[in-house]
Design a protein around this motif. Structure first.
Motif, PDB file in Angstrom:
ATOM      1  N   GLY A   1       0.832  -1.205   0.000  1.00 51.58           N
ATOM      2  CA  GLY A   1       0.000   0.000   0.000  1.00 51.58           C
ATOM      3  C   GLY A   1       0.860   1.246   0.000  1.00 51.58           C
ATOM      4  O   GLY A   1       1.990   1.254   0.496  1.00 51.58           O
ATOM      5  N   LEU A   2       0.305   2.296  -0.566  1.00 51.15           N
ATOM      6  CA  LEU A   2       0.997   3.582  -0.637  1.00 51.15           C
ATOM      7  C   LEU A   2       0.070   4.662  -0.093  1.00 51.15           C
ATOM      8  O   LEU A   2      -1.021   4.879  -0.623  1.00 51.15           O
ATOM      9  N   VAL A   3       0.496   5.312   0.970  1.00 53.03           N
ATOM     10  CA  VAL A   3      -0.252   6.429   1.540  1.00 53.03           C
ATOM     11  C   VAL A   3       0.466   7.708   1.137  1.00 53.03           C
ATOM     12  O   VAL A   3       1.683   7.832   1.343  1.00 53.03           O
TER      13      VAL A   3
ATOM     14  N   THR B   1     -15.087   1.269 -11.515  1.00 50.92           N
ATOM     15  CA  THR B   1     -14.937   1.746 -12.886  1.00 50.92           C
ATOM     16  C   THR B   1     -15.071   0.598 -13.879  1.00 50.92           C
ATOM     17  O   THR B   1     -15.071  -0.584 -13.508  1.00 50.92           O
ATOM     18  N   ALA B   2     -15.137   0.950 -15.139  1.00 55.75           N
ATOM     19  CA  ALA B   2     -15.028  -0.039 -16.205  1.00 55.75           C
ATOM     20  C   ALA B   2     -13.621  -0.641 -16.179  1.00 55.75           C
ATOM     21  O   ALA B   2     -12.682  -0.018 -15.685  1.00 55.75           O
ATOM     22  N   PRO B   3     -13.453  -1.867 -16.697  1.00 57.23           N
ATOM     23  CA  PRO B   3     -12.123  -2.492 -16.696  1.00 57.23           C
ATOM     24  C   PRO B   3     -11.108  -1.682 -17.507  1.00 57.23           C
ATOM     25  O   PRO B   3     -11.435  -1.105 -18.542  1.00 57.23           O
ATOM     26  N   LEU B   4      -9.879  -1.665 -17.014  1.00 50.51           N
ATOM     27  CA  LEU B   4      -8.788  -0.919 -17.637  1.00 50.51           C
ATOM     28  C   LEU B   4      -7.537  -1.782 -17.687  1.00 50.51           C
ATOM     29  O   LEU B   4      -7.398  -2.742 -16.926  1.00 50.51           O
ATOM     30  N   PRO B   5      -6.589  -1.435 -18.571  1.00 49.93           N
ATOM     31  CA  PRO B   5      -5.261  -2.057 -18.465  1.00 49.93           C
ATOM     32  C   PRO B   5      -4.643  -1.652 -17.131  1.00 49.93           C
ATOM     33  O   PRO B   5      -5.097  -0.702 -16.488  1.00 49.93           O
ATOM     34  N   GLU B   6      -3.591  -2.359 -16.715  1.00 48.82           N
ATOM     35  CA  GLU B   6      -2.983  -2.054 -15.423  1.00 48.82           C
ATOM     36  C   GLU B   6      -2.575  -0.589 -15.347  1.00 48.82           C
ATOM     37  O   GLU B   6      -1.822  -0.091 -16.183  1.00 48.82           O
ATOM     38  N   CYS B   7      -3.091   0.099 -14.344  1.00 49.07           N
ATOM     39  CA  CYS B   7      -2.768   1.528 -14.207  1.00 49.07           C
ATOM     40  C   CYS B   7      -2.591   1.950 -12.752  1.00 49.07           C
ATOM     41  O   CYS B   7      -1.992   2.988 -12.487  1.00 49.07           O
ATOM     42  N   VAL B   8      -3.114   1.183 -11.808  1.00 53.08           N
ATOM     43  CA  VAL B   8      -2.900   1.439 -10.383  1.00 53.08           C
ATOM     44  C   VAL B   8      -2.283   0.163  -9.803  1.00 53.08           C
ATOM     45  O   VAL B   8      -2.908  -0.888  -9.809  1.00 53.08           O
ATOM     46  N   ARG B   9      -1.061   0.264  -9.329  1.00 52.74           N
ATOM     47  CA  ARG B   9      -0.287  -0.930  -8.976  1.00 52.74           C
ATOM     48  C   ARG B   9      -0.442  -1.362  -7.516  1.00 52.74           C
ATOM     49  O   ARG B   9      -0.198  -2.513  -7.185  1.00 52.74           O
ATOM     50  N   HIS B  10      -0.789  -0.429  -6.650  1.00 52.50           N
ATOM     51  CA  HIS B  10      -0.880  -0.700  -5.226  1.00 52.50           C
ATOM     52  C   HIS B  10      -2.240  -0.234  -4.716  1.00 52.50           C
ATOM     53  O   HIS B  10      -3.006   0.382  -5.453  1.00 52.50           O
ATOM     54  N   LYS B  11      -2.496  -0.504  -3.457  1.00 53.42           N
ATOM     55  CA  LYS B  11      -3.608   0.181  -2.803  1.00 53.42           C
ATOM     56  C   LYS B  11      -3.090   1.572  -2.465  1.00 53.42           C
ATOM     57  O   LYS B  11      -2.076   1.712  -1.784  1.00 53.42           O
ATOM     58  N   VAL B  12      -3.775   2.605  -2.951  1.00 54.69           N
ATOM     59  CA  VAL B  12      -3.299   3.977  -2.768  1.00 54.69           C
ATOM     60  C   VAL B  12      -4.385   4.777  -2.061  1.00 54.69           C
ATOM     61  O   VAL B  12      -5.555   4.746  -2.464  1.00 54.69           O
ATOM     62  N   TYR B  13      -3.997   5.464  -1.010  1.00 58.46           N
ATOM     63  CA  TYR B  13      -4.969   6.336  -0.364  1.00 58.46           C
ATOM     64  C   TYR B  13      -4.286   7.560   0.197  1.00 58.46           C
ATOM     65  O   TYR B  13      -3.067   7.602   0.363  1.00 58.46           O
TER      66      TYR B  13
ATOM     67  N   THR C   1      -9.968   9.456   0.145  1.00 61.83           N
ATOM     68  CA  THR C   1      -9.658   8.826  -1.131  1.00 61.83           C
ATOM     69  C   THR C   1      -8.943   7.495  -0.944  1.00 61.83           C
ATOM     70  O   THR C   1      -7.908   7.416  -0.285  1.00 61.83           O
ATOM     71  N   VAL C   2      -9.513   6.456  -1.543  1.00 60.37           N
ATOM     72  CA  VAL C   2      -8.891   5.133  -1.598  1.00 60.37           C
ATOM     73  C   VAL C   2      -9.068   4.618  -3.021  1.00 60.37           C
ATOM     74  O   VAL C   2     -10.189   4.567  -3.524  1.00 60.37           O
ATOM     75  N   VAL C   3      -7.980   4.257  -3.666  1.00 61.91           N
ATOM     76  CA  VAL C   3      -8.027   3.805  -5.051  1.00 61.91           C
ATOM     77  C   VAL C   3      -7.190   2.536  -5.174  1.00 61.91           C
ATOM     78  O   VAL C   3      -6.033   2.499  -4.738  1.00 61.91           O
ATOM     79  N   GLU C   4      -7.782   1.500  -5.769  1.00 60.22           N
ATOM     80  CA  GLU C   4      -7.034   0.260  -5.991  1.00 60.22           C
ATOM     81  C   GLU C   4      -7.641  -0.510  -7.154  1.00 60.22           C
ATOM     82  O   GLU C   4      -8.819  -0.361  -7.474  1.00 60.22           O
ATOM     83  N   SER C   5      -6.821  -1.331  -7.775  1.00 63.76           N
ATOM     84  CA  SER C   5      -7.277  -2.131  -8.904  1.00 63.76           C
ATOM     85  C   SER C   5      -7.659  -3.530  -8.436  1.00 63.76           C
ATOM     86  O   SER C   5      -7.281  -3.967  -7.346  1.00 63.76           O
ATOM     87  N   THR C   6      -8.401  -4.238  -9.269  1.00 62.21           N
ATOM     88  CA  THR C   6      -8.721  -5.635  -9.020  1.00 62.21           C
ATOM     89  C   THR C   6      -8.102  -6.479 -10.126  1.00 62.21           C
ATOM     90  O   THR C   6      -7.659  -5.962 -11.153  1.00 62.21           O
ATOM     91  N   ARG C   7      -8.089  -7.782  -9.916  1.00 57.52           N
ATOM     92  CA  ARG C   7      -7.515  -8.664 -10.928  1.00 57.52           C
ATOM     93  C   ARG C   7      -8.281  -8.572 -12.239  1.00 57.52           C
ATOM     94  O   ARG C   7      -7.720  -8.764 -13.322  1.00 57.52           O
ATOM     95  N   GLY C   8      -9.566  -8.254 -12.169  1.00 55.61           N
ATOM     96  CA  GLY C   8     -10.370  -8.127 -13.378  1.00 55.61           C
ATOM     97  C   GLY C   8     -10.165  -6.822 -14.125  1.00 55.61           C
ATOM     98  O   GLY C   8     -10.758  -6.624 -15.184  1.00 55.61           O
ATOM     99  N   GLY C   9      -9.358  -5.902 -13.577  1.00 55.44           N
ATOM    100  CA  GLY C   9      -9.052  -4.652 -14.261  1.00 55.44           C
ATOM    101  C   GLY C   9      -9.883  -3.466 -13.830  1.00 55.44           C
ATOM    102  O   GLY C   9      -9.587  -2.335 -14.205  1.00 55.44           O
ATOM    103  N   THR C  10     -10.933  -3.698 -13.051  1.00 50.05           N
ATOM    104  CA  THR C  10     -11.716  -2.563 -12.560  1.00 50.05           C
ATOM    105  C   THR C  10     -10.936  -1.815 -11.483  1.00 50.05           C
ATOM    106  O   THR C  10     -10.034  -2.365 -10.847  1.00 50.05           O
ATOM    107  N   ILE C  11     -11.305  -0.556 -11.263  1.00 51.20           N
ATOM    108  CA  ILE C  11     -10.732   0.249 -10.193  1.00 51.20           C
ATOM    109  C   ILE C  11     -11.801   0.459  -9.141  1.00 51.20           C
ATOM    110  O   ILE C  11     -12.922   0.880  -9.452  1.00 51.20           O
TER     111      ILE C  11
END
Length: 380
Positions: free
Chosen positions: A86-88, A224-236, A255-265
């Motif tokens: 994670g990245l704070v 969000t809709a699925p995306l290519p890898e764009c957020v690598r960590h849990k970021v808040y 604010t908390v932003v993270e990706s899932t294996r399916g590509g959604t954010i």
């Protein structure tokens, strides 16, 4: 007759049931709805140490972060486990965040200070307004419904039973001892009942004649809709830590932003105590979206696919309730984890099992005891 009836088939009830059956006890799990369909289904899957100040909850979080891989090795199931860290980050003064991280390091947490340039190396799409941050390599993520389902599958494989669509309405007593649980499908004899009802734990405890102060706290998440890898960590952002520890009933967002294996954010997070009001509030969603765009500007062009929310079990002193109820022999509680239940589940199940079977607990159980003023005093 089962040795234990666990009321609640979310991640906490499932983790308790799995640990109990691994210890050789026979377990029946009940849930008024479909298993894993309540608070667990509305979670992000966070397994965090980064958002907790030094104290009992952080100790439980560190122990549970160590316990999850052991549990997953037992389960041999794909639950989308990602130890991605994670990245704070801060966009103003770094001093409060650095002080918080320093206290965590003193408590044994890996908390690595990073400059603004290093933060952008870790997450290139962050806003350039970031002044720095702290990287937490111990933070991880899993898919909560997959995890709870795998735990319940292990319970069944060991001879246990899971019943959905059965509401536990109270317990039957013989003097001051539990002899069974009353349900919408009839009476079930047993000597031990575990209240793992999440935000409904207070209602079940009251029905059992042993009220505890566990209240629902509402949270919302955007997907969000699925995306290519764009957020690598849990970021808040640094505000998240304050929101987690706050007892304010009014709406709070961070604010908390993270990706899932399916590509959604996944975009969070919100907290407000509004009872069990499930109304979707557009202003909450707008606030979450605006703050996420402030941290990751590229998200302004990304469509939101859906939003969902859930109720988290909130205890007034922000500590889980784990252990036997001193007012009624045979009644146990495993609840009050609020938004940290996914991360704390592995050690919660182990701790409850250790206490119930008389083993030495792997962590100090006293801070989580039921008979503390914030839990029993406030409910009486």
């Amino acid at each position: 007759m089962p040795d234990v009836v666990v009321v609640g088939a979310g991640i906490i009830g499932a983790a308790c049931a799995e640990a109990l059956t691994a210890a050789g006890l026979s377990v029946l799990v009940l849930d008024r709805g479909a298993p894993t369909s309540g608070t667990t289904a509305a979670g992000e899957g966070n397994v965090l140490v980064s958002d907790k100040e030094p104290g009992p909850e952080l100790d439980l979080a560190v122990a549970s972060r160590q316990e999850w891989p052991i549990v997953l090795e037992r389960l041999q199931a794909d639950v989308e486990w990602e130890p991605k860290g994670g990245l704070v980050v801060a966009t103003t003064s770094l001093e409060p965040l650095q002080e918080f991280a320093g206290a965590q390091r003193a408590a044994g947490v890996e908390a690595v200070p990073v400059t603004s340039a290093e933060a952008l190396e870790l997450e290139p799409l962050l806003t350039p307004r970031v002044t720095g941050g702290v990287y937490y390599p111990q933070d991880a993520q899993l898919q909560p419904v997959l995890a709870a389902t795998a735990l319940l599958a292990a319970v069944r494989a060991r001879g246990g039973e899971v019943r959905g669509g059965v509401t536990a309405t109270g317990v039957r007593r013989a003097g001051m001892r539990v002899v069974g649980v009353e349900t919408s499908a009839g009476y079930i004899p047993c000597e031990t009942v575990v209240n793992a009802c999440g935000p409904w734990s207070g209602s079940f405890a009251s029905a059992a004649g042993t009220p505890v102060e566990v209240l629902p706290r509402r949270g919302m998440i955007l997907v969000t809709a699925p995306l290519p890898e764009c957020v690598r960590h849990k970021v808040y952002d640094a505000d998240y830590v304050g929101a987690v520890g706050s007892g304010d009933a009014d709406l709070q967002t961070s604010t908390v932003v993270e990706s899932t294996r399916g590509g959604t954010i996944l975009i969070g997070s919100s907290r407000e105590r509004i009872g069990f009001d499930a109304t979707i509030r557009v202003r909450v969603l707008r606030d979450l979206a605006a703050k996420a765009v402030g941290l990751f500007p590229f998200l302004a062009e990304v469509p939101v696919m859906r939003a969902y929310g859930g109720f988290r079990p909130y205890a007034p002193d922000h500590l889980p309730v784990i252990g036997p109820d001193p007012r009624l022999d045979g009644l146990w509680h495993a609840t009050g984890h609020e938004g940290a239940g996914i991360g704390l589940a592995a050690s919660t199940g182990r701790l409850l099992t250790e206490l119930l079977t008389g083993e030495a607990p792997h962590i100090d159980e006293k801070p989580f005891r039921v008979d503390r003023a914030a839990v029993i005093g406030a409910a009486s």
